[in-house]
Design a protein around this motif. Sequence first.
Motif, PDB file in Angstrom:
ATOM      1  N   SER A 133      11.235  73.482  66.011  1.00  0.00           N
ATOM      2  CA  SER A 133      11.090  72.041  66.184  1.00  0.00           C
ATOM      3  C   SER A 133       9.952  71.745  67.168  1.00  0.00           C
ATOM      4  CB  SER A 133      12.400  71.439  66.697  1.00  0.00           C
ATOM      5  OG  SER A 133      12.262  70.059  66.949  1.00  0.00           O
ATOM      6  N   GLU A 143       9.254  69.934  69.630  1.00  0.00           N
ATOM      7  CA  GLU A 143       9.631  69.104  70.778  1.00  0.00           C
ATOM      8  C   GLU A 143       8.799  69.555  71.971  1.00  0.00           C
ATOM      9  OE1 GLU A 143      11.255  67.790  74.298  1.00  0.00           O
ATOM     10  OE2 GLU A 143      11.719  69.863  73.724  1.00  0.00           O
ATOM     11  N   THR A 198       5.177  72.729  61.151  1.00  0.00           N
ATOM     12  CA  THR A 198       5.672  74.115  61.140  1.00  0.00           C
ATOM     13  C   THR A 198       4.829  75.026  60.253  1.00  0.00           C
ATOM     14  OG1 THR A 198       7.236  73.538  59.374  1.00  0.00           O
ATOM     15  CG2 THR A 198       8.031  73.381  61.648  1.00  0.00           C
ATOM     16  N   ALA A 237      16.039  70.738  71.850  1.00  0.00           N
ATOM     17  CA  ALA A 237      15.594  71.095  70.500  1.00  0.00           C
ATOM     18  C   ALA A 237      15.232  72.577  70.446  1.00  0.00           C
ATOM     19  CB  ALA A 237      14.405  70.231  70.100  1.00  0.00           C
ATOM     20  N   ARG A 294       1.539  69.388  66.012  1.00  0.00           N
ATOM     21  CA  ARG A 294       2.868  69.525  66.612  1.00  0.00           C
ATOM     22  C   ARG A 294       3.097  68.476  67.706  1.00  0.00           C
ATOM     23  NH1 ARG A 294       5.973  73.706  65.636  1.00  0.00           N
ATOM     24  NH2 ARG A 294       6.757  73.977  67.777  1.00  0.00           N
ATOM     25  N   ILE A 300       9.957  62.957  67.970  1.00  0.00           N
ATOM     26  CA  ILE A 300      11.208  63.482  68.519  1.00  0.00           C
ATOM     27  C   ILE A 300      11.440  62.965  69.937  1.00  0.00           C
ATOM     28  CG2 ILE A 300      12.408  65.585  69.214  1.00  0.00           C
ATOM     29  CD1 ILE A 300      10.974  67.050  66.963  1.00  0.00           C
TER      30      ILE A 300
END
Length: 307
Positions: free
Chosen positions: A255, A257, A71, A251, A100, A107
Amino acid sequence: MSVSIPPPPPTEPTPGAMSTTSAAVRAGLGGALTLTRRLTANKVTGAALVVVLALLGVAVLAPLIAPYGATNVSLESRLQPMSGAHPFGTDEVGRDILSRLIYGARISIGVSLLTVAAAALVGMLLGAIAGYLGRWIDQIIMRTVDVVLSFPSLILAIALAAALGPSLANAALAIAIVKVPAYARLAYAETRGASQQLFVRAARIYGIGPAWIIRRHILPNIRSSILVQTTLDLGDVILLIATLGFLGLGAQPPSPEWGSMISTGWHYLIDQWWYPTFTGAAIFITVMSFNLLGDGVSDLLDPTSVD
């Protein structure tokens, strides 16, 4: 006159005194190695196994191998193309896409494994109970299963996730509910056959209760079929989680995802093609690898298959 008695000689460990835990560990390792050798005998399945293990390693070691935080925002680096500093480019707020994707593997794969495990456990128990006890319990459980199976799985998952509220946990719960009936139907059919075996009939004659028979005789004899179904379902569940994330029901930002990343990234497909392309490639490779591995495990554990 006092007589001194010498201490008894130290006893040597006998072969039969081997630790049960050590023997179980060695047996488990031997079984895992045998299974791995049989899987890698097929080149396609072996390649899929290597990719799956690599993806699991990436998910576990994400904080150690990701070059940036998932993030970390850097507006001056927004929508940068591929470079040495950012091999997969950056997104609309300057976050590193490679980082990411690495965190997103944790995840997507982790939640999928938990979802499939939960659905398999619940479905296996429901199917075994219905198949062994029969009568009104059978009717209640299996008619409920038939109702759930009458809906398209994706539509039902979307409806349940929307009713529960947009979040990753609710999306996983919705998918688990959708997947339970398939395991219950499979466990039911396997239990009906296992209930007619001589060892189960003998246990009933001796007055052993249904709970003990289900736990000690039925479940161990149907778990291989359930295992095959779980390996085949993993790729589908990963895709379902990404789909719900794409629709905003999984999500939520920021996040990392994969589905939610494509939901934002497709707007930049024309000018910043790397943003959604690498994310879509990650989903494709992951789902394809799990599907190929599932096919290999299915062929390996299917008693009707011919080598």
